[in-house]
Enzyme design. Sequence first.
Site, PDB file in Angstrom:
ATOM      1  N   HIS A  17     -28.972 -40.333 -28.565  1.00 30.87           N
ATOM      2  CA  HIS A  17     -29.991 -40.552 -29.602  1.00 30.87           C
ATOM      3  C   HIS A  17     -29.932 -39.422 -30.623  1.00 30.87           C
ATOM      4  CE1 HIS A  17     -32.441 -37.494 -27.778  1.00 30.87           C
ATOM      5  NE2 HIS A  17     -32.637 -38.181 -26.675  1.00 30.87           N
ATOM      6  N   HIS A  20     -29.451 -35.747 -29.379  1.00 37.61           N
ATOM      7  CA  HIS A  20     -28.079 -35.401 -28.969  1.00 37.61           C
ATOM      8  C   HIS A  20     -27.195 -35.278 -30.201  1.00 37.61           C
ATOM      9  CE1 HIS A  20     -29.489 -38.071 -25.492  1.00 37.61           C
ATOM     10  NE2 HIS A  20     -29.491 -36.837 -25.017  1.00 37.61           N
ATOM     11  N   CYS A 125     -39.676 -31.687 -10.107  1.00 36.93           N
ATOM     12  CA  CYS A 125     -39.731 -32.657 -11.208  1.00 36.93           C
ATOM     13  C   CYS A 125     -38.356 -33.308 -11.351  1.00 36.93           C
ATOM     14  CB  CYS A 125     -40.129 -31.976 -12.519  1.00 36.93           C
ATOM     15  SG  CYS A 125     -39.941 -33.088 -13.933  1.00 36.93           S
ATOM     16  N   CYS A 128     -36.744 -32.787 -14.881  1.00 35.44           N
ATOM     17  CA  CYS A 128     -36.124 -31.477 -15.149  1.00 35.44           C
ATOM     18  C   CYS A 128     -35.016 -31.183 -14.141  1.00 35.44           C
ATOM     19  CB  CYS A 128     -37.142 -30.350 -15.041  1.00 35.44           C
ATOM     20  SG  CYS A 128     -38.467 -30.428 -16.229  1.00 35.44           S
ATOM     21  N   CYS A 142     -45.808 -31.990 -15.235  1.00 40.93           N
ATOM     22  CA  CYS A 142     -44.718 -31.328 -15.945  1.00 40.93           C
ATOM     23  C   CYS A 142     -44.984 -31.511 -17.445  1.00 40.93           C
ATOM     24  CB  CYS A 142     -43.385 -31.967 -15.578  1.00 40.93           C
ATOM     25  SG  CYS A 142     -42.102 -31.564 -16.776  1.00 40.93           S
ATOM     26  N   HIS A 145     -42.262 -33.808 -19.184  1.00 38.83           N
ATOM     27  CA  HIS A 145     -42.091 -35.223 -18.820  1.00 38.83           C
ATOM     28  C   HIS A 145     -43.401 -35.950 -18.558  1.00 38.83           C
ATOM     29  CE1 HIS A 145     -38.125 -33.384 -18.088  1.00 38.83           C
ATOM     30  NE2 HIS A 145     -37.704 -34.516 -18.602  1.00 38.83           N
ATOM     31  N   LYS A 294     -43.453 -37.689 -30.561  1.00 36.24           N
ATOM     32  CA  LYS A 294     -42.327 -37.400 -29.684  1.00 36.24           C
ATOM     33  C   LYS A 294     -41.466 -38.657 -29.512  1.00 36.24           C
ATOM     34  CE  LYS A 294     -41.175 -35.283 -25.463  1.00 36.24           C
ATOM     35  NZ  LYS A 294     -41.203 -34.960 -24.185  1.00 36.24           N
ATOM     36  N   LYS A 297     -38.630 -43.365 -24.878  1.00 39.57           N
ATOM     37  CA  LYS A 297     -38.278 -44.758 -24.579  1.00 39.57           C
ATOM     38  C   LYS A 297     -39.541 -45.593 -24.442  1.00 39.57           C
ATOM     39  CE  LYS A 297     -34.186 -46.158 -22.061  1.00 39.57           C
ATOM     40  NZ  LYS A 297     -33.505 -46.091 -20.786  1.00 39.57           N
TER      41      LYS A 297
HETATM   42  O1  ME8 Z   1     -30.584 -31.401 -20.347  1.00 37.55           O
HETATM   43  N1  ME8 Z   1     -34.596 -33.112 -30.337  1.00 37.55           N
HETATM   44  O2  ME8 Z   1     -29.110 -33.136 -20.755  1.00 37.55           O
HETATM   45  P1  ME8 Z   1     -29.939 -34.045 -21.794  1.00 37.55           P
HETATM   46  C1  ME8 Z   1     -33.537 -32.298 -30.400  1.00 37.55           C
HETATM   47  N2  ME8 Z   1     -27.596 -32.357 -18.755  1.00 37.55           N
HETATM   48  N3  ME8 Z   1     -32.567 -32.243 -29.465  1.00 37.55           N
HETATM   49  C2  ME8 Z   1     -32.670 -33.045 -28.405  1.00 37.55           C
HETATM   50  C3  ME8 Z   1     -33.781 -33.922 -28.259  1.00 37.55           C
HETATM   51  C4  ME8 Z   1     -34.765 -33.929 -29.296  1.00 37.55           C
HETATM   52  N4  ME8 Z   1     -35.827 -34.725 -29.283  1.00 37.55           N
HETATM   53  N5  ME8 Z   1     -33.614 -34.583 -27.112  1.00 37.55           N
HETATM   54  C5  ME8 Z   1     -32.435 -34.152 -26.556  1.00 37.55           C
HETATM   55  C6  ME8 Z   1     -29.527 -31.998 -20.140  1.00 37.55           C
HETATM   56  N6  ME8 Z   1     -31.862 -33.233 -27.344  1.00 37.55           N
HETATM   57  C7  ME8 Z   1     -28.520 -31.390 -19.194  1.00 37.55           C
HETATM   58  C8  ME8 Z   1     -27.836 -30.244 -19.896  1.00 37.55           C
HETATM   59  S1  ME8 Z   1     -26.038 -28.306 -20.046  1.00 37.55           S
HETATM   60  C9  ME8 Z   1     -25.204 -27.370 -18.991  1.00 37.55           C
HETATM   61  C10 ME8 Z   1     -26.821 -29.504 -19.088  1.00 37.55           C
HETATM   62  C11 ME8 Z   1     -30.556 -32.574 -27.115  1.00 37.55           C
HETATM   63  O3  ME8 Z   1     -29.165 -35.298 -21.925  1.00 37.55           O
HETATM   64  C12 ME8 Z   1     -30.712 -31.067 -27.051  1.00 37.55           C
HETATM   65  O4  ME8 Z   1     -29.471 -30.481 -27.254  1.00 37.55           O
HETATM   66  O5  ME8 Z   1     -31.348 -34.124 -21.382  1.00 37.55           O
HETATM   67  C13 ME8 Z   1     -31.151 -30.863 -25.617  1.00 37.55           C
HETATM   68  O6  ME8 Z   1     -31.010 -29.525 -25.183  1.00 37.55           O
HETATM   69  C14 ME8 Z   1     -30.193 -31.808 -24.922  1.00 37.55           C
HETATM   70  O7  ME8 Z   1     -30.089 -32.932 -25.832  1.00 37.55           O
HETATM   71  C15 ME8 Z   1     -30.665 -32.278 -23.570  1.00 37.55           C
HETATM   72  O8  ME8 Z   1     -29.783 -33.265 -23.156  1.00 37.55           O
END
Ligand code: ME8
Length: 650
Positions: A17, A20, A125, A128, A142, A145, A294, A297
């Site tokens: 999304h 990412h 959680c 997390c 949390c 979440h 925010k 989904k």
């Molecule tokens: O946490 N605004 O993966 P994840 C800005 N697998 N950036 C966002 C966002 C938002 N609303 N939502 C997600 C994980 N991101 C772990 C990470 S690393 C060793 C393991 C981006 O799929 C942002 O970069 O939940 C956030 O830190 C990341 O997606 C979390 O991705």
Amino acid sequence: MTTYITTPIYYVNAQPHLGHAYTTIVADTYSRFKRLTGDTVRFQTGTDEHGDKIAEAAAREEESPKEYVDRISGMFKSTWPLLDIKPDFFIRTTDKNHVATVQKILQQVYDKGDIYFDKYSGQYCTGCERFLTEKELVDGKCPDHQTIPEEITEQNYFFRMSRYQQDLIDHIHANPEFITPERYRNEVLSFLSEPLEDLCISRPTSRLTWGIPLPFDDTFVTYVWFDALINYLTGIGYPDGDDFETYWNVAEHVIAKDILKPHAIYWPTMILSMGLPLYKKLHVHGYWNVDETKMSKSIGNVVRPAELVEEYGVDCLRYFTLREMSFGLDASFSADAIIARKNSDLANDLGNLYSRSTAMLFKYTDGIVPATVSTEDDTVLRDLAAAVLVTYQETMSNFQFHRALQAAWELISQANKYIVSNEPWALVKDPERIDRLHTVLYNLAETLRLLTLLLQPVMPGTCRKMAAGLGLAEDSPLVTDLKNNGGWGMIEAGTGLQKIDALFPRVETKKKKQQPAKQKSEKVSKKQKEKKKQKAEVAEGVISFDQFQKVELRVAEIVAAEAVRKSDRLLKLTVKAPEERVIVAGIAEYYKPEDIVGMQVLIVANLQPAKLMGIESQGMVLAAKVEEDGKSRLVLSTVSVPVPAGSGVA
Ligand code: ME8
């Protein structure tokens, strides 16, 4: 010089999304910028594929975990080219190499005595993928979440994180740029001021099999962070690969604030236990919200990057996200906001400058860049270009992409003014002023070349088009080598331009529906009543102490400022007071945004929020109203010495 930049590896429990996309655009833009400066660059992204969440998502989709992770990881991989994002390496935590190296590291840390077996009871959680401390819970939930964590008691393996707490604190103090922006560094230091608990790193296979088996006890698999964080090392061939030697000591990680703790505390303590030098920098950004809400989904407002590309174009999306978000702070996405940026910044400012300048070059010099006669008249444009270059390099290096773009837009605006003040259409009519015409046209061509070079990391596709239009190869050093060609006067006279399509077609906005007449008049009369009431109160002229006490005044620090679209009067300020809030202030005539960042001002903190030009203003800034020569101007009220942001005003 060498650069190694990484994004988080994304969970494959959901499709890519806007959030990412933003992090990955940032890393891509930074890697392209570093390439422009001559660095050898490695940019890595990937997917995080083990753990409870993934196993649950696979079960929901009635797929085996492996089938499921292959499918969703493929979606991430195929989304990046749509956004012109070009990672050098895409890592998956199910890669054999990664799994083997994680096991090797676990054994090494275990042998060192930094992993032990213990009984543990805690609040877990699933969102997390970690146990939360009591202090982290808000109303028993949390905060990220909004779910009540599960009380879990089990025997597990723990990593002795606490052993490295002091070393980490010392490192952060000795390296002020280790975690940026500063607010996140402070947050980490404040967390580290309390004793650290050790980190649970395993799950019994009776509860979860979708993980990496511990090499010293195969009835357990490793817990998500000890697997995922290690990707930053396995992706560059740790421990024996050449790339590890080349890149590890310059590693820079980009993340959002949601995973600050794992990256700023778990990861460095793990690295210290491994006996490796720490990564160089952690860059932390805020959240993208959608229409101030925010993204989630369940609300159904998740924004998909592929759809935005379809609707607005890839470079518009890249530009919008980097220009609209001040790195470190939250930002809000809306269709209105992206359309406004496209029409105003891209179609009007950049697009028009490009089409006007090249149209004149075609009309007056047959599309050939003319030779220039240097004159004093052009120093304003040239000096500005030099200043923009300095600001651009500094701000791009510091992840202040919005400021780098602001600087480039100053050059665009100056060049547009240059056209108006030099009137090439008048010069062409005067045979004695043809030299001057040529100089003006040369300078415009050179401005476009410089913009092509500077904007390339942000809008690679558009810059490829601009380069082609200027008759330059896409890989010409004139548009890809900032180190040698950042100066003025590089485009050669005699270069032949090519005709290209408009860079950014405008997006037509639908007209807002008229409000039904009745509703309107109801509104008016309500407003009038309100005004009457206010007038009556003001007429009394004095307020009681009780009334005054209701006004909450505070000291606020301006952390970001920018002009409000379509308004000559308003600036949008992001302030810390001490929480972050946005205040729209009518001071644009008196202050430039860049001059007031860092200033401490006085605000009314408990004013009912009001929308100004579509932006919600949460408070009001105080300023002295100075009357001079029959004119009035505003001077911001401030404090005589720096004080903590959010201090009350007595
Ligand atoms: O946490 N605004 O993966 P994840 C800005 N697998 N950036 C966002 C966002 C938002 N609303 N939502 C997600 C994980 N991101 C772990 C990470 S690393 C060793 C393991 C981006 O799929 C942002 O970069 O939940 C956030 O830190 C990341 O997606 C979390 O991705």
